[in-house]
Design a protein around this motif. Structure first.
Motif, PDB file in Angstrom:
ATOM      1  N   GLY A 108       8.563   8.351   9.128  1.00 50.76           N
ATOM      2  CA  GLY A 108       7.135   8.599   9.060  1.00 50.76           C
ATOM      3  C   GLY A 108       6.621   9.552  10.121  1.00 50.76           C
ATOM      4  N   SER A 109       7.223   9.518  11.299  1.00 49.63           N
ATOM      5  CA  SER A 109       6.757  10.376  12.392  1.00 49.63           C
ATOM      6  C   SER A 109       7.046  11.843  12.126  1.00 49.63           C
ATOM      7  CB  SER A 109       7.399   9.950  13.712  1.00 49.63           C
ATOM      8  OG  SER A 109       8.805  10.056  13.625  1.00 49.63           O
ATOM      9  N   HIS A 110       7.831  12.146  11.084  1.00 48.07           N
ATOM     10  CA  HIS A 110       8.141  13.536  10.750  1.00 48.07           C
ATOM     11  C   HIS A 110       7.134  14.134   9.774  1.00 48.07           C
ATOM     12  CE1 HIS A 110      12.616  13.795  12.108  1.00 48.07           C
ATOM     13  NE2 HIS A 110      11.863  13.149  12.970  1.00 48.07           N
ATOM     14  N   TYR A 111       6.053  13.418   9.520  1.00 52.24           N
ATOM     15  CA  TYR A 111       5.017  13.921   8.621  1.00 52.24           C
ATOM     16  C   TYR A 111       3.715  14.111   9.389  1.00 52.24           C
ATOM     17  CZ  TYR A 111       8.301  13.016   4.929  1.00 52.24           C
ATOM     18  OH  TYR A 111       9.420  13.044   4.144  1.00 52.24           O
ATOM     19  N   ASN A 112       2.992  15.173   9.023  1.00 51.36           N
ATOM     20  CA  ASN A 112       1.812  15.567   9.772  1.00 51.36           C
ATOM     21  C   ASN A 112       0.517  14.961   9.250  1.00 51.36           C
ATOM     22  OD1 ASN A 112       3.667  18.308   9.288  1.00 51.36           O
ATOM     23  ND2 ASN A 112       3.170  17.883  11.430  1.00 51.36           N
ATOM     24  N   VAL A 113       0.434  14.817   7.928  1.00 54.72           N
ATOM     25  CA  VAL A 113      -0.830  14.419   7.306  1.00 54.72           C
ATOM     26  C   VAL A 113      -0.557  13.263   6.342  1.00 54.72           C
ATOM     27  CG1 VAL A 113      -2.796  15.158   5.919  1.00 54.72           C
ATOM     28  CG2 VAL A 113      -1.688  16.783   7.470  1.00 54.72           C
ATOM     29  N   TRP A 114      -1.481  12.304   6.320  1.00 54.77           N
ATOM     30  CA  TRP A 114      -1.361  11.123   5.469  1.00 54.77           C
ATOM     31  C   TRP A 114      -2.617  10.929   4.641  1.00 54.77           C
ATOM     32  CZ3 TRP A 114       2.997   7.887   5.539  1.00 54.77           C
ATOM     33  CH2 TRP A 114       3.956   8.219   6.501  1.00 54.77           C
ATOM     34  N   GLY A 115      -2.423  10.377   3.460  1.00 58.50           N
ATOM     35  CA  GLY A 115      -3.560   9.996   2.658  1.00 58.50           C
ATOM     36  C   GLY A 115      -4.062   8.613   3.054  1.00 58.50           C
ATOM     37  N   GLN A 116      -5.077   8.148   2.323  1.00 56.78           N
ATOM     38  CA  GLN A 116      -5.702   6.869   2.664  1.00 56.78           C
ATOM     39  C   GLN A 116      -4.977   5.685   2.034  1.00 56.78           C
ATOM     40  OE1 GLN A 116      -6.646   8.741   0.193  1.00 56.78           O
ATOM     41  NE2 GLN A 116      -7.023   7.324  -1.508  1.00 56.78           N
ATOM     42  N   GLY A 117      -4.106   5.950   1.086  1.00 57.89           N
ATOM     43  CA  GLY A 117      -3.318   4.896   0.460  1.00 57.89           C
ATOM     44  C   GLY A 117      -3.917   4.389  -0.839  1.00 57.89           C
ATOM     45  N   THR A 118      -3.041   3.850  -1.679  1.00 57.13           N
ATOM     46  CA  THR A 118      -3.456   3.220  -2.918  1.00 57.13           C
ATOM     47  C   THR A 118      -2.625   1.941  -3.083  1.00 57.13           C
ATOM     48  OG1 THR A 118      -3.831   3.574  -5.293  1.00 57.13           O
ATOM     49  CG2 THR A 118      -1.859   4.586  -4.358  1.00 57.13           C
ATOM     50  N   MET A 122       0.875  -1.161   0.000  1.00 56.38           N
ATOM     51  CA  MET A 122       0.000   0.000   0.000  1.00 56.38           C
ATOM     52  C   MET A 122       0.916   1.215   0.000  1.00 56.38           C
ATOM     53  SD  MET A 122      -3.227   0.842   0.046  1.00 56.38           S
ATOM     54  CE  MET A 122      -4.250  -0.326   0.942  1.00 56.38           C
ATOM     55  N   TYR A 123       0.664   2.127  -0.919  1.00 57.63           N
ATOM     56  CA  TYR A 123       1.474   3.334  -1.044  1.00 57.63           C
ATOM     57  C   TYR A 123       0.707   4.527  -0.481  1.00 57.63           C
ATOM     58  CZ  TYR A 123       4.950   0.941  -3.870  1.00 57.63           C
ATOM     59  OH  TYR A 123       5.946   0.097  -4.301  1.00 57.63           O
ATOM     60  N   TYR A 124       1.402   5.282   0.362  1.00 61.52           N
ATOM     61  CA  TYR A 124       0.796   6.419   1.030  1.00 61.52           C
ATOM     62  C   TYR A 124       1.536   7.708   0.679  1.00 61.52           C
ATOM     63  CZ  TYR A 124      -1.361   2.863   4.014  1.00 61.52           C
ATOM     64  OH  TYR A 124      -2.065   1.782   4.492  1.00 61.52           O
ATOM     65  N   CYS A 125       0.772   8.747   0.513  1.00 62.31           N
ATOM     66  CA  CYS A 125       1.313  10.081   0.353  1.00 62.31           C
ATOM     67  C   CYS A 125       1.311  10.756   1.728  1.00 62.31           C
ATOM     68  CB  CYS A 125       0.417  10.843  -0.625  1.00 62.31           C
ATOM     69  SG  CYS A 125       0.881  12.525  -0.961  1.00 62.31           S
ATOM     70  N   ALA A 126       2.339  11.528   2.025  1.00 66.14           N
ATOM     71  CA  ALA A 126       2.439  12.193   3.321  1.00 66.14           C
ATOM     72  C   ALA A 126       2.977  13.601   3.135  1.00 66.14           C
ATOM     73  CB  ALA A 126       3.343  11.403   4.256  1.00 66.14           C
ATOM     74  N   SER A 127       2.561  14.494   4.026  1.00 67.56           N
ATOM     75  CA  SER A 127       3.047  15.874   3.952  1.00 67.56           C
ATOM     76  C   SER A 127       3.536  16.322   5.322  1.00 67.56           C
ATOM     77  CB  SER A 127       1.946  16.814   3.457  1.00 67.56           C
ATOM     78  OG  SER A 127       0.931  16.954   4.437  1.00 67.56           O
ATOM     79  N   ARG A 128       4.517  17.221   5.269  1.00 63.93           N
ATOM     80  CA  ARG A 128       5.056  17.814   6.489  1.00 63.93           C
ATOM     81  C   ARG A 128       4.923  19.314   6.358  1.00 63.93           C
ATOM     82  NH1 ARG A 128       8.915  17.172  10.614  1.00 63.93           N
ATOM     83  NH2 ARG A 128      10.136  19.062  11.005  1.00 63.93           N
ATOM     84  N   CYS A 129       4.187  19.908   7.279  1.00 68.30           N
ATOM     85  CA  CYS A 129       3.920  21.336   7.206  1.00 68.30           C
ATOM     86  C   CYS A 129       4.721  22.129   8.216  1.00 68.30           C
ATOM     87  CB  CYS A 129       2.433  21.617   7.419  1.00 68.30           C
ATOM     88  SG  CYS A 129       1.352  20.669   6.342  1.00 68.30           S
ATOM     89  N   SER A 130       5.472  21.469   9.082  1.00 69.50           N
ATOM     90  CA  SER A 130       6.134  22.175  10.175  1.00 69.50           C
ATOM     91  C   SER A 130       7.620  22.339   9.902  1.00 69.50           C
ATOM     92  CB  SER A 130       5.927  21.420  11.485  1.00 69.50           C
ATOM     93  OG  SER A 130       6.402  20.106  11.381  1.00 69.50           O
ATOM     94  N   ALA A 131       8.221  23.267  10.608  1.00 69.36           N
ATOM     95  CA  ALA A 131       9.645  23.523  10.489  1.00 69.36           C
ATOM     96  C   ALA A 131      10.408  22.583  11.421  1.00 69.36           C
ATOM     97  CB  ALA A 131       9.939  24.979  10.838  1.00 69.36           C
ATOM     98  N   GLY A 132      11.724  22.725  11.431  1.00 72.72           N
ATOM     99  CA  GLY A 132      12.519  21.910  12.334  1.00 72.72           C
ATOM    100  C   GLY A 132      13.232  20.792  11.601  1.00 72.72           C
ATOM    101  N   THR A 133      13.892  19.953  12.363  1.00 77.23           N
ATOM    102  CA  THR A 133      14.646  18.841  11.789  1.00 77.23           C
ATOM    103  C   THR A 133      13.728  17.906  11.035  1.00 77.23           C
ATOM    104  OG1 THR A 133      16.248  18.944  13.590  1.00 77.23           O
ATOM    105  CG2 THR A 133      16.168  16.917  12.293  1.00 77.23           C
ATOM    106  N   TRP A 134      14.134  17.558   9.829  1.00 78.63           N
ATOM    107  CA  TRP A 134      13.316  16.697   8.972  1.00 78.63           C
ATOM    108  C   TRP A 134      14.171  15.571   8.444  1.00 78.63           C
ATOM    109  CZ3 TRP A 134      13.268  17.054   3.191  1.00 78.63           C
ATOM    110  CH2 TRP A 134      12.324  16.189   2.623  1.00 78.63           C
ATOM    111  N   VAL A 135      13.768  14.353   8.791  1.00 76.00           N
ATOM    112  CA  VAL A 135      14.388  13.159   8.241  1.00 76.00           C
ATOM    113  C   VAL A 135      13.393  12.606   7.238  1.00 76.00           C
ATOM    114  CG1 VAL A 135      15.312  10.872   8.700  1.00 76.00           C
ATOM    115  CG2 VAL A 135      15.643  12.720  10.374  1.00 76.00           C
ATOM    116  N   TRP A 136      13.744  12.638   5.961  1.00 73.67           N
ATOM    117  CA  TRP A 136      12.754  12.464   4.921  1.00 73.67           C
ATOM    118  C   TRP A 136      12.045  11.121   4.966  1.00 73.67           C
ATOM    119  CZ3 TRP A 136      12.266   8.798   1.158  1.00 73.67           C
ATOM    120  CH2 TRP A 136      13.377   7.980   0.902  1.00 73.67           C
ATOM    121  N   ASN A 137      12.720  10.085   5.429  1.00 77.39           N
ATOM    122  CA  ASN A 137      12.102   8.761   5.400  1.00 77.39           C
ATOM    123  C   ASN A 137      11.613   8.301   6.779  1.00 77.39           C
ATOM    124  OD1 ASN A 137      14.614   8.419   6.497  1.00 77.39           O
ATOM    125  ND2 ASN A 137      15.214   6.704   5.221  1.00 77.39           N
TER     126      ASN A 137
END
Length: 126
Positions: A110-120, A93-108
């Protein structure tokens, strides 16, 4: 309120291609970091690719480097994941995720993303 809606999943044979789409609403792409994750049954969620705010820099997992391409269309507020030469290990299942906040970001991470889609769902048969 930010919302993400994925589409484009399906079933393909090994070596096939798919393009996933993630329509973003509630925020413009220039203000967020976007990523694609995937999760297969019984396995941990894995970061696949990410694109930095503005779309000028991208990140990829080693397992997909050279086969997958992440991109964004700012006019359509949509993020894409072009997947070529798909392998059975790509079934997930593939999910899209977005991060809207500043600060340290580790791209991979998951806990560094705020919003998730439902998946495909993507299924690759051998």
């Amino acid at each position: 309120q930010v919302q993400l809606v994925e589409s484009g999943g399906g079933s393909v044979q090994t070596g096939g291609s798919l393009r996933l789409s993630c329509v973003v609403s509630g925020v413009t792409l220039g203000r967020v970091f976007m990523a694609w994750f995937r999760q297969a049954p019984g396995q941990e969620r894995e970061g696949v690719a990410a694109i930095l705010a503005g779309g000028f820099h991208t990140k990829y997992a080693d397992s997909v480097e050279g086969r997958f391409t992440i991109s964004q269309d700012n006019a359509e507020n949509t993020v894409y994941l072009e997947m070529n030469n798909l392998k059975p290990a790509g079934t997930a299942m593939y999910y899209c995720a977005s991060r809207c906040s500043a600060g340290t970001w580790v791209w991979n991470k998951g806990s560094h993303y705020n919003v998730w889609g439902q998946g495909t769902q993507v299924t690759v048969s051998s």
